[in-house]
Design an enzyme around this catalytic site. Structure first.
Site, PDB file in Angstrom:
ATOM      1  CB  ILE A  73      -0.972  -0.029   1.200  1.00 17.50           C
ATOM      2  CG1 ILE A  73      -2.048   1.047   1.078  1.00 17.50           C
ATOM      3  CG2 ILE A  73      -0.240   0.050   2.512  1.00 17.50           C
ATOM      4  CD1 ILE A  73      -3.196   0.870   2.066  1.00 17.50           C
ATOM      5  CD  GLU A 107       6.347 -10.333   4.740  1.00 13.68           C
ATOM      6  OE1 GLU A 107       7.098  -9.633   4.034  1.00 13.68           O
ATOM      7  OE2 GLU A 107       6.401 -11.561   4.766  1.00 13.68           O
ATOM      8  CG  ASN A 112       5.855   2.397   7.224  1.00 17.23           C
ATOM      9  OD1 ASN A 112       5.280   3.345   7.757  1.00 17.23           O
ATOM     10  ND2 ASN A 112       5.628   2.028   5.983  1.00 17.23           N
ATOM     11  CE1 TYR A 119      -1.636  -1.776   6.536  1.00 24.83           C
ATOM     12  CE2 TYR A 119       0.617  -2.028   7.278  1.00 24.83           C
ATOM     13  CZ  TYR A 119      -0.292  -1.767   6.276  1.00 24.83           C
ATOM     14  OH  TYR A 119       0.152  -1.489   5.006  1.00 24.83           O
TER      15      TYR A 119
END
Length: 150
Positions: A73, A107, A112, A119
């Site tokens: 993404i 993953e 990050n 998430y």
């Protein structure tokens, strides 16, 4: 920014150049144009988001039977922090439910934090880590492996 000015749709081979430009602007170790092009159609969900007709980001997911893997993404650096990643993730979750997906895997680089928090906020849990998986400026960094059951 209103939600009406956003458009999420499949991306096609005609969109590869602008998608690849976002890939290059956003990643230290970008995918090749050939890999991006190979993720169109078939078992892949390849979607883009536009704001005022400007391509701002995309995602690629792989669907196998009742499982989905979010492979990437990506939001252009100039468009980050505006909720576009959340909009793409909402789109992915909607498609997953429509396709009766049971589990979504992904993953994320350990460094990050913004993506990791996105998430977690959306119900993904860490299942394990791949030590030294991603190349980075200081050598290698871990991949955090996450999943969400639907």
């Amino acid at each position: 920014m209103t939600s009406h000015s956003h458009c999420i749709s499949d991306f096609t081979k005609d969109d590869i150049e602008p998608v690849y430009a976002i890939e290059l602007a956003s990643n230290q170790h970008p995918w090749s144009k050939k890999i991006l092009a190979s993720c169109i159609g078939g078992r892949y969900q390849s979607r883009q988001i536009r704001h005022n007709e400007q391509l701002c980001g995309f995602y690629v997911a792989d669907v196998v039977i009742d499982e989905m893997t979010l492979m990437e993404i990506c939001i252009h650096p100039d468009a980050q922090g505006q909720g576009l990643g959340q909009r793409l993730l909402d789109d992915l979750l909607h498609i997953a439910k429509h396709k009766q997906i049971k589990t979504i895997h992904l993953e994320v680089r350990a460094s990050n934090l913004a993506a990791h928090m996105l998430y977690i906020k959306n119900g993904f849990i860490e299942t394990h880590r791949r030590t030294g998986y991603y190349p980075c400026a200081t050598g290698y960094e871990d991949a955090i492996v996450m999943q969400r059951r639907l």
